[in-house]
Scaffold this active site. Structure first.
Site, PDB file in Angstrom:
ATOM      1  N   ARG A   1     -21.861  -3.514   2.918  1.00  0.00           N
ATOM      2  CA  ARG A   1     -21.038  -4.726   3.084  1.00  0.00           C
ATOM      3  C   ARG A   1     -21.236  -5.322   4.476  1.00  0.00           C
ATOM      4  O   ARG A   1     -21.340  -4.621   5.469  1.00  0.00           O
ATOM      5  CB  ARG A   1     -19.559  -4.391   2.905  1.00  0.00           C
TER       6      ARG A   1
ATOM      7  N   ARG B   1       0.816  -1.217   0.000  1.00  0.00           N
ATOM      8  CA  ARG B   1       0.000   0.000   0.000  1.00  0.00           C
ATOM      9  C   ARG B   1       0.844   1.259   0.000  1.00  0.00           C
ATOM     10  O   ARG B   1       0.288   2.357  -0.013  1.00  0.00           O
ATOM     11  CB  ARG B   1      -0.863   0.012   1.245  1.00  0.00           C
TER      12      ARG B   1
ATOM     13  N   ARG C   1     -18.138  -3.844   9.330  1.00  0.00           N
ATOM     14  CA  ARG C   1     -16.811  -3.476   9.828  1.00  0.00           C
ATOM     15  C   ARG C   1     -16.831  -2.087  10.465  1.00  0.00           C
ATOM     16  O   ARG C   1     -17.546  -1.202   9.980  1.00  0.00           O
ATOM     17  CB  ARG C   1     -15.816  -3.484   8.660  1.00  0.00           C
TER      18      ARG C   1
HETATM   19  P1  AP5 Z   1      -8.490  -3.715   4.027  1.00  0.00           P
HETATM   20  O1  AP5 Z   1      -9.240  -4.735   4.760  1.00  0.00           O
HETATM   21  O2  AP5 Z   1      -7.468  -4.145   3.044  1.00  0.00           O
HETATM   22  O3  AP5 Z   1      -9.534  -2.711   3.378  1.00  0.00           O
HETATM   23  P2  AP5 Z   1      -9.537  -1.902   2.003  1.00  0.00           P
HETATM   24  O4  AP5 Z   1      -8.334  -1.931   1.178  1.00  0.00           O
HETATM   25  O5  AP5 Z   1     -10.026  -0.583   2.417  1.00  0.00           O
HETATM   26  O6  AP5 Z   1     -10.452  -2.716   1.122  1.00  0.00           O
HETATM   27  P3  AP5 Z   1     -11.819  -3.301   1.465  1.00  0.00           P
HETATM   28  O7  AP5 Z   1     -11.661  -4.618   2.167  1.00  0.00           O
HETATM   29  O8  AP5 Z   1     -12.671  -2.261   2.159  1.00  0.00           O
HETATM   30  O9  AP5 Z   1     -12.455  -3.455   0.049  1.00  0.00           O
HETATM   31  P4  AP5 Z   1     -12.302  -4.538  -1.105  1.00  0.00           P
HETATM   32  O10 AP5 Z   1     -11.705  -3.865  -2.294  1.00  0.00           O
HETATM   33  O11 AP5 Z   1     -11.649  -5.811  -0.648  1.00  0.00           O
HETATM   34  O12 AP5 Z   1     -13.828  -4.765  -1.408  1.00  0.00           O
HETATM   35  P5  AP5 Z   1     -14.774  -6.030  -1.167  1.00  0.00           P
HETATM   36  O13 AP5 Z   1     -14.416  -7.157  -2.074  1.00  0.00           O
HETATM   37  O14 AP5 Z   1     -14.913  -6.330   0.291  1.00  0.00           O
HETATM   38  O15 AP5 Z   1      -7.725  -2.724   5.058  1.00  0.00           O
HETATM   39  C1  AP5 Z   1      -8.368  -2.222   6.213  1.00  0.00           C
HETATM   40  C2  AP5 Z   1      -7.384  -1.390   7.016  1.00  0.00           C
HETATM   41  O16 AP5 Z   1      -6.263  -2.193   7.437  1.00  0.00           O
HETATM   42  C3  AP5 Z   1      -6.742  -0.199   6.279  1.00  0.00           C
HETATM   43  O17 AP5 Z   1      -7.552   0.934   6.317  1.00  0.00           O
HETATM   44  C4  AP5 Z   1      -5.429  -0.038   7.089  1.00  0.00           C
HETATM   45  O18 AP5 Z   1      -5.659   0.620   8.309  1.00  0.00           O
HETATM   46  C5  AP5 Z   1      -5.031  -1.466   7.399  1.00  0.00           C
HETATM   47  N1  AP5 Z   1      -4.135  -2.084   6.379  1.00  0.00           N
HETATM   48  C6  AP5 Z   1      -4.421  -3.173   5.612  1.00  0.00           C
HETATM   49  N2  AP5 Z   1      -3.392  -3.461   4.800  1.00  0.00           N
HETATM   50  C7  AP5 Z   1      -2.435  -2.535   5.049  1.00  0.00           C
HETATM   51  C8  AP5 Z   1      -1.150  -2.289   4.485  1.00  0.00           C
HETATM   52  N3  AP5 Z   1      -0.635  -3.068   3.508  1.00  0.00           N
HETATM   53  N4  AP5 Z   1      -0.425  -1.232   4.967  1.00  0.00           N
HETATM   54  C9  AP5 Z   1      -0.903  -0.452   5.952  1.00  0.00           C
HETATM   55  N5  AP5 Z   1      -2.129  -0.620   6.511  1.00  0.00           N
HETATM   56  C10 AP5 Z   1      -2.894  -1.655   6.068  1.00  0.00           C
HETATM   57  O19 AP5 Z   1     -16.134  -5.405  -1.737  1.00  0.00           O
HETATM   58  C11 AP5 Z   1     -16.791  -4.365  -1.058  1.00  0.00           C
HETATM   59  C12 AP5 Z   1     -18.312  -4.600  -1.063  1.00  0.00           C
HETATM   60  O20 AP5 Z   1     -18.815  -4.482  -2.381  1.00  0.00           O
HETATM   61  C13 AP5 Z   1     -18.724  -6.003  -0.606  1.00  0.00           C
HETATM   62  O21 AP5 Z   1     -19.930  -5.910   0.093  1.00  0.00           O
HETATM   63  C14 AP5 Z   1     -18.911  -6.783  -1.921  1.00  0.00           C
HETATM   64  O22 AP5 Z   1     -19.874  -7.824  -1.759  1.00  0.00           O
HETATM   65  C15 AP5 Z   1     -19.400  -5.695  -2.851  1.00  0.00           C
HETATM   66  N6  AP5 Z   1     -18.938  -5.834  -4.216  1.00  0.00           N
HETATM   67  C16 AP5 Z   1     -17.660  -6.063  -4.607  1.00  0.00           C
HETATM   68  N7  AP5 Z   1     -17.599  -6.073  -5.937  1.00  0.00           N
HETATM   69  C17 AP5 Z   1     -18.854  -5.796  -6.399  1.00  0.00           C
HETATM   70  C18 AP5 Z   1     -19.415  -5.645  -7.701  1.00  0.00           C
HETATM   71  N8  AP5 Z   1     -18.674  -5.775  -8.817  1.00  0.00           N
HETATM   72  N9  AP5 Z   1     -20.726  -5.353  -7.819  1.00  0.00           N
HETATM   73  C19 AP5 Z   1     -21.475  -5.227  -6.700  1.00  0.00           C
HETATM   74  N10 AP5 Z   1     -21.007  -5.374  -5.430  1.00  0.00           N
HETATM   75  C20 AP5 Z   1     -19.706  -5.654  -5.305  1.00  0.00           C
END
Ligand code: AP5
Length: 222
Positions: A127, A88, A160
């Site tokens: 979500r 990241r 979450r």
């Molecule tokens: P993390 O858990 O990695 O969260 P994020 O990157 O913010 O990503 P998300 O999990 O929110 O989203 P996603 O893209 O995976 O979407 P999803 O598939 O769930 O990180 C959380 C925290 O941890 C960070 O803020 C930070 O503090 C820390 N952290 C983590 N890694 C770090 C690093 N490397 N360095 C530093 N800090 C770190 O989909 C979202 C929703 O949409 C779901 O409900 C899904 O069902 C729906 N959905 C998905 N795709 C579609 C579609 N095409 N159509 C309709 N609905 C859909």
């Protein structure tokens, strides 16, 4: 084989990781899931990172690198793995390059999921995640069969803490400032494929799978 899934919060990285895993059985390494599990179990790491995760800030690089180094050296990662939400920062990407070199492996592909602001907010507000197996649901697009219960393991579904609107905005700001430069980083290394993440899950996965097939990665694990 090493695949990286890069993109803003809510772009669907975790969802697509699950789809890839159905076809290529390699572990998904989600630094977000690892951190949330540590917080839930109140481990030393969990106590240290809670304030960052719940406020939408990035956890310091040295803690993330320690987690990743431990994880990729485990036995189930010998044949490859995919990262969901790591790296990241440029610092993390550079340190990953060194780790991968030491393991005598290479990064095969980086998928960058581009999603528009309103789609992200809409998806994240709806979500729900399983507290037991981390499965992802969406109340609008992919609801569980029984309310608040995971279809797969029966675990409790929750929203979450960082999926509240204010924190989502902070996470997007952090993404734009600290993570977006990785798009250029991996483009320069000729590893990047951009995917329109506003599409539905099937269309988006079709694009990802087409690229994996073009690169001859379908049967590849090492
Ligand atoms: P993390 O858990 O990695 O969260 P994020 O990157 O913010 O990503 P998300 O999990 O929110 O989203 P996603 O893209 O995976 O979407 P999803 O598939 O769930 O990180 C959380 C925290 O941890 C960070 O803020 C930070 O503090 C820390 N952290 C983590 N890694 C770090 C690093 N490397 N360095 C530093 N800090 C770190 O989909 C979202 C929703 O949409 C779901 O409900 C899904 O069902 C729906 N959905 C998905 N795709 C579609 C579609 N095409 N159509 C309709 N609905 C859909």
């Amino acid at each position: 084989m090493i695949i990286i899934l890069l993109g803003p919060p809510g772009a669907g990285k975790g969802t697509i990781a699950g789809e890839i895993k159905k076809k290529i059985d390699i572990p998904i390494i989600s630094t977000g899931d690892i951190l949330r599990n540590a917080i839930q179990d109140s481990t030393e790491l969990g106590k240290e990172v809670q304030v960052y995760v719940n406020s939408g800030k990035l956890v310091p690089d040295h803690l993330i690198m320690r987690i990743v180094e431990n994880r990729i050296n485990q036995k189930d990662c010998m044949e490859g793995f995919m990262f969901d939400g790591f790296p990241r920062t440029i610092q993390q990407a550079q340190e990953l390059d060194l780790l991968v070199q030491q393991l005598k492996k290479k990064i095969d592909q980086v998928f960058y999921f581009e999603a528009s602001h309103n789609v992200i907010i809409e998806r994240l507000s709806a979500r729900r995640v399983c507290t037991k197996c981390n499965a992802i649901y969406n109340l609008n697009y992919d609801p569980p069969k029984v309310a608040d219960k995971c279809d797969t393991c029966g675990g409790k579904l929750i929203q979450r803490d960082d999926d509240k609107e204010e924190t989502i905005k902070k996470r997007l700001e952090v993404f734009n400032n600290e993570t977006l430069p990785l798009v250029d980083y991996y483009q320069e290394n000729k590893l990047l494929t951009k995917i329109n993440a506003d599409q539905d899950v099937d269309d988006r996965f079709r694009e990802v799978w087409k690229r994996i097939t073009e690169l001859n990665l379908t049967g590849k694990k090492e």
